[in-house]
Write an enzyme that holds these catalytic residues in place. Structure first.
Site, PDB file in Angstrom:
ATOM      1  CB  ALA A 153      -0.957  -0.005   1.193  1.00 29.49           C
ATOM      2  CB  CYS A 278      15.688  -3.013  -1.098  1.00 27.64           C
ATOM      3  SG  CYS A 278      14.065  -2.336  -1.388  1.00 27.64           S
TER       4      CYS A 278
END
Lengths: 416, 416
Positions: A153, A278
């Site tokens: 989300a 990341c």
């Protein structure tokens, strides 16, 4: 009732049945659970797993665990734009393939993958395709006949703490870990209802504006892609120029240290990323750029969230050339240590972090005759990617690498 | 910086070092990760696991997974108050024990466990003790020299989506699942920063009022414990009267269906729970009440969150007797089907959900002479717990159970 309504809204945006969709605590957890569940559910078929080389770390680390358990993983290569080839996926499929994974679009360079076509070859072979749609779901549903889908989300502008895991009816799925009856047994723990409701509402809201906003952002990222190479010398814009996300643009600057450039831009009020966000705490270059074979040196990723004003992009383009020049000046001050031997000039860049080895190579190449060889000694892992990438950009010959007493020797022949 | 500050605040409240504490997406995930991490980290010691019989389902389901992997699990029994005995934990420890788990207080009946003393015997044996502190952390730090601690922010009034996992330095811990460098590799996925900050702030806030509020709530729950048996006939108040959480009180009402009573109370504006909230979608009685050997029939759990006004408690006590009476009237209307045989009266309660089998037993026991036997046929799993519990409450003799052609026959001898 709120949970049901959120599930229905999210399912409508994904294009699936509500009972195929569960909410997880993050996109990463959706990937971990989705991959582990299908791999366990299809254990009888076999343990073979296919992933692309440019997947998100959550997919690649799940693959690592699977491989450590004794299974075989095929990593499908990408081309220089970061895209996989449908034929490569088709070729990788085996009778014992349990699962294939492919992102809808890349998180670092924005390149869209041919998900619909890959889903088709997987479907024909009876292999489920898991699509990590984290980057694209805000822009629209994922094309094609995929089997499992994951998303996050906060990537579409929703709250943190909510991921989506969609498993199509008919896909064999065996949830791993301790039993927990919530979310159809696929996402343990107390449901984060406020965040789930907000996630579904925000997905609906961004979708309502997606078509129009995509056109506007695409014009802005096109502008960055076109103007940066005009404004800054020695730049490589990476990623597919056409099949790409509207709001991401990535380029690499020769002779620049990405981290230092980020700090310069931060001082000017711009928050950009470098390499792979990341894995940014590690010092190895991004696995995506490495798989693409493009320059990782001075890598900058600009993400334009929906609503980014045109004026911000224009100011970024004003600030960037000075920022790059400042970093280059700072890094280029030291003189290379060179040793001339019979057959080559040796540049000793041991202990120096990239981009220094490339900067020193560039400084000395003019001092050897055309046809002569330079050996760059470096113990920085990034040199393995950046020296060949520099050679390609500068039309010099990259001969190869050799182990050295310390670090690695990279051989370059002067062609021009 | 926000994450660091939240970690420091939470660590201070727990009584640990900040680098021993990570934030997970829920208390359940903290338990799953904590148990799996210690069990894997101490694999060389052995695979034996100790849990109490009244742990939260997240602990028991983790134990199930561990047992399914071939390891041995010892479940330590509790007494009628729901408390474990320190000696039972000491006796359960073995040279190959990898981990012992004990909740700080029970989530259904509020009984506090002797965590400090159990931690001591575990420490002496070199076995780490994991304490599920979900119920108590808002009230204060967990006593004693525990090794691993888990908690859940929404339980102390914080937001959903945040759990705590604390692993003391020196405890061997091997995180399972795919690599993810966030939260020291112990909680994969994008950090839910807003919720984490809110969780730490709310813990600090509830702690500031905890001592005073505990006294006030304890007086209110004492009042419920004392008054309910006066106001409602055939009630058993469960849980330890002294060593218990301030805000939880649990009782069971004979001849009442818990779900129906919940609906009656809901119509009067009271939201209470019945049986075990975490397994409420299943129809089997709470594993906690079963382990305690107390009546599960008509079970009601009243939770008073901090700030509950005294007037609400008084109104609850006004409403309860009528609500129970209404349910009893509704359920007691049907006549039992009985068959008199040579040696017993058979009550056929097959196909009837509890509390009907107990109600029918109560109706007919006066019809047989003292010393005679009644066989209650039932296929409801709850009868196995409730018929013996009824006998104990009513001073009748529970003889035992026998398999029947259909369901089970429960034998009761009339004593009075």
């Amino acid at each position: 009732m709120l949970l049901d309504a959120a599930r229905e809204a999210a399912a409508e945006a994904v294009g699936c049945r509500p009972d195929e969709l569960v909410f997880t605590p993050s996109g990463t957890r959706a990937v971990h659970t989705g991959m582990a569940g299908v791999l366990a559910g299809r254990r009888r078929v076999g343990g073979h797993l296919i992933v692309s080389a440019v997947e998100h770390s959550s997919v690649l680390h799940s693959a690592d665990v699977h491989e450590a358990d004794g299974a075989t993983v095929t990593q499908v290569a990408v081309d220089r734009t970061g895209s996989v080839d449908v034929r490569s996926y088709a070729d990788a499929l085996r009778p014992d393939t349990a699962l294939a994974c492919l992102q809808s679009a890349n998180h670092e360079v924005g390149t869209e993958q041919p998900v619909g076509a890959v889903a088709e070859v997987c479907r024909a072979a009876g292999v489920p395709l898991l699509v990590d749609a984290a980057q694209s779901l805000g822009w629209g549903p994922v094309e094609g006949d995929w089997s499992v889908l994951t998303a996050s989300a906060h990537k579409w502008g929703g709250p943190a703490g909510v991921g989506l895991l969609v498993v199509r009816k008919g896909v064999r799925f065996a949830p791993q870990g301790p039993l927990d009856e919530r979310e159809s047994g696929r996402a343990a723990g107390f449901e984060n209802l406020p965040a789930i409701v907000a996630a579904a509402a925000s997905l609906r809201a961004v979708r309502a504006e997606a078509a129009q906003e995509a056109v506007r952002l695409r014009e802005l990222t096109d502008r960055i892609r076109a103007r940066v190479p005009e404004l800054v010398p020695d730049v490589e814009v990476v990623g597919d120029p056409e099949r790409r996300l509207p709001g991401i643009v990535t380029f690499s600057c020769l002779y620049v240290d990405g981290e230092t450039l980020l700090h310069e831009l931060d001082r000017a009020g711009f928050s950009v990323s470098s390499g792979s966000s990341c894995t940014s705490s590690t010092l190895t270059p991004s696995h995506v750029l490495r798989a693409m074979g493009v320059l990782s040196e001075g890598n900058v990723r600009v993400s334009l969230p929906p609503g980014t004003p045109e004026a911000d992009v224009e100011r970024f383009l004003e600030v960037l050339p000075g920022a790059v020049a400042a970093v280059r000046e700072k890094l280029g001050a030291s003189l290379p240590i060179t040793i001339a031997t019979e057959d080559a000039l040796i540049v000793d860049a041991l202990g120096k972090r990239c981009p220094i080895p490339v900067i020193e190579l560039a400084k000395v190449i003019g001092e050897v005759p055309v046809g002569a060889t330079i050996r760059v000694l470096s113990d920085d892992e990034a040199a393995r990617l950046d020296i060949p990438a520099w050679c390609e950009m500068r039309n010099q010959e990259y001969v190869g690498e050799e182990p050295a007493t310390e670090g690695t020797a990279y051989l370059v022949r002067r062609l021009s």
